[in-house]
Design a protein around this motif. Structure first.
Motif, PDB file in Angstrom:
ATOM      1  N   PRO A 139      -0.097  13.665   0.166  1.00  0.00           N
ATOM      2  CA  PRO A 139       0.718  12.752   0.886  1.00  0.00           C
ATOM      3  C   PRO A 139       1.123  13.313   2.238  1.00  0.00           C
ATOM      4  CG  PRO A 139       1.042  12.591  -1.392  1.00  0.00           C
ATOM      5  CD  PRO A 139       0.205  13.702  -1.393  1.00  0.00           C
TER       6      PRO A 139
ATOM      7  N   LEU B   4       0.838  -1.058   0.074  1.00  0.00           N
ATOM      8  CA  LEU B   4      -0.144  -0.124  -0.024  1.00  0.00           C
ATOM      9  C   LEU B   4       1.014   1.201   0.024  1.00  0.00           C
ATOM     10  CD1 LEU B   4      -2.544  -1.167   2.487  1.00  0.00           C
ATOM     11  CD2 LEU B   4      -3.146  -0.927   0.023  1.00  0.00           C
ATOM     12  N   SER B   5       0.735   1.942  -1.081  1.00  0.00           N
ATOM     13  CA  SER B   5       1.509   3.332  -1.133  1.00  0.00           C
ATOM     14  C   SER B   5       1.167   4.219  -0.430  1.00  0.00           C
ATOM     15  CB  SER B   5       1.817   3.536  -2.563  1.00  0.00           C
ATOM     16  OG  SER B   5       0.578   4.332  -3.027  1.00  0.00           O
TER      17      SER B   5
ATOM     18  N   ASP C 215       0.720   7.518  -1.434  1.00  0.00           N
ATOM     19  CA  ASP C 215      -0.094   7.862  -2.399  1.00  0.00           C
ATOM     20  C   ASP C 215      -1.532   7.486  -2.326  1.00  0.00           C
ATOM     21  OD1 ASP C 215       1.693   9.950  -3.346  1.00  0.00           O
ATOM     22  OD2 ASP C 215       2.154   8.965  -5.104  1.00  0.00           O
ATOM     23  N   SER C 216      -1.571   6.157  -2.517  1.00  0.00           N
ATOM     24  CA  SER C 216      -2.927   5.389  -2.390  1.00  0.00           C
ATOM     25  C   SER C 216      -3.782   5.886  -1.008  1.00  0.00           C
ATOM     26  CB  SER C 216      -2.781   4.118  -2.828  1.00  0.00           C
ATOM     27  OG  SER C 216      -2.079   3.234  -1.556  1.00  0.00           O
ATOM     28  N   LEU C 217      -2.891   5.613  -0.174  1.00  0.00           N
ATOM     29  CA  LEU C 217      -3.770   5.823   1.264  1.00  0.00           C
ATOM     30  C   LEU C 217      -4.112   7.476   1.422  1.00  0.00           C
ATOM     31  CD1 LEU C 217      -1.458   3.960   3.577  1.00  0.00           C
ATOM     32  CD2 LEU C 217      -3.978   3.312   2.990  1.00  0.00           C
TER      33      LEU C 217
ATOM     34  N   ARG D  55      -8.359  11.537   0.805  1.00  0.00           N
ATOM     35  CA  ARG D  55      -8.496  13.052   0.136  1.00  0.00           C
ATOM     36  C   ARG D  55      -7.525  14.102   0.952  1.00  0.00           C
ATOM     37  NH1 ARG D  55     -15.105  13.005  -1.135  1.00  0.00           N
ATOM     38  NH2 ARG D  55     -15.153  11.243  -2.344  1.00  0.00           N
TER      39      ARG D  55
ATOM     40  N   ALA E  11      -4.697   9.410  -1.092  1.00  0.00           N
ATOM     41  CA  ALA E  11      -5.969   9.637  -1.961  1.00  0.00           C
ATOM     42  C   ALA E  11      -7.127   9.151  -1.458  1.00  0.00           C
ATOM     43  CB  ALA E  11      -5.561   8.791  -3.420  1.00  0.00           C
ATOM     44  N   ASP E  12      -7.325   8.020  -0.964  1.00  0.00           N
ATOM     45  CA  ASP E  12      -8.437   7.412  -0.272  1.00  0.00           C
ATOM     46  C   ASP E  12      -8.878   8.509   0.932  1.00  0.00           C
ATOM     47  OD1 ASP E  12     -10.103   5.044   0.204  1.00  0.00           O
ATOM     48  OD2 ASP E  12      -9.432   5.606   2.012  1.00  0.00           O
TER      49      ASP E  12
END
Length: 290
Positions: free
Chosen positions: A215, A202-203, A205-207, A212, A209-210
């Motif tokens: 980073p 899990l990056s 960036d992805s966390l 909102r 983005a989730d």
């Protein structure tokens, strides 16, 4: 830790099937003169009202699965897997599950005289929580392994270890200001995502983005609320799960390393030793020798 999480998930599924309200059940795991340890499984969720109680005894509770908000008159904290919660007799508190359903804790309860005799110090408990940290990884992994039926330290030994570690950490901790509610909500969601997918890559960036958030803002928010970074939280989840698999004694260290998301055995061994103070093989041998 898979069995612990599965049993919590099954309890939540039974609650939904029956249309019942959430609540907590307590099962005594061990007790002696001045101490007791219980498995506390809670199925409350966002639709259930927070419950208010008072601590009857000194307590050191290890969060094994799930998240919840723990509030006292002075401040509130997000409790996540690997966190430790402290309670003093007579202290009022509230537990809520505003951002997800269910949690499971291994709770140690102590009489003050026993606590002082066992640790050599009075329990001041300056904070209500410490986050997942290297100093508590061994205690939590041993307690979770015991809960899953893996033979190792006795509950009495674990009670002494929990009291001693609690006396050290809670008496030294700094009390942080209560974070904003929206920050707690975002971090609680991220914690549950990491808990379900700790072995995945899990990056940040992805966390972010989730959640909102940028980073940078997400990293600062997570560290403020959870007490550690997302990477540290995921790593400790993976290492505790690996330690429990090793304690079962029937898997190759290499297989555990690869299944836990480590690319090679040397990296796993080095990281495991830094967290637990022993190599994976030495850890397993120490558990089996008890």
């Amino acid at each position: 830790m898979a069995k612990i999480a599965v049993e919590l998930r099954e309890a939540l599924q039974a609650k939904r099937r029956n249309g019942a309200s959430g609540g907590a059940t307590s099962r005594i795991l061990g007790e002696g003169d001045g101490w007791r340890v219980a498995d506390i499984l809670c199925t409350s969720g966002p639709d259930d009202r927070p419950f208010e109680e008072r601590h009857a005894m000194l307590s050191v509770s290890l969060v094994a699965a799930g998240t919840f908000q723990y509030r006292t008159a002075k401040h509130g904290q997000l409790m996540a897997p690997g966190s430790i919660l402290f309670g003093r007799p007579g202290m009022a508190y509230e537990c809520a599950h505003e951002h997800g359903s269910g949690d499971r804790c291994i709770a140690f309860f102590f009489e003050p005289d026993w606590f002082e005799r066992a640790t050599g110090t009075a329990p001041r408990f300056l904070t209500s929580r410490v986050p997942p940290m290297r100093e508590t990884s061994s205690l939590i992994a041993n307690a979770c392994a015991k809960l899953e039926g893996i033979d190792g330290a006795s509950w009495e030994e674990l009670a002494v270890m929990a009291a001693a570690r609690g006396a050290q950490l809670a008496n030294e901790a700094n009390v942080d200001a209560q974070p904003p509610a929206n920050a707690v909500a975002k971090v609680a969601r991220a914690v549950r995502i990491i808990e379900r997918h700790a072995d995945a890559a899990l990056s940040l960036d992805s966390l972010a983005a989730d959640a909102r958030l940028s980073p940078y803002h997400f990293l600062r928010t997570f560290a403020r609320v959870a007490g550690i970074t997302p990477h540290q939280f995921a790593l400790r989840q993976r290492l505790r799960a690996a330690a429990m698999r090793l304690a079962q004694g029937d898997e190759r260290v290499l297989d555990v390393a690869l299944d836990s998301g480590f690319g090679d055995l040397s990296n796993f061994t080095r990281t495991f030793r830094a967290e637990f103070g022993a190599s994976p093989r030495a850890w397993r041998d120490g558990i089996m020798a008890r």
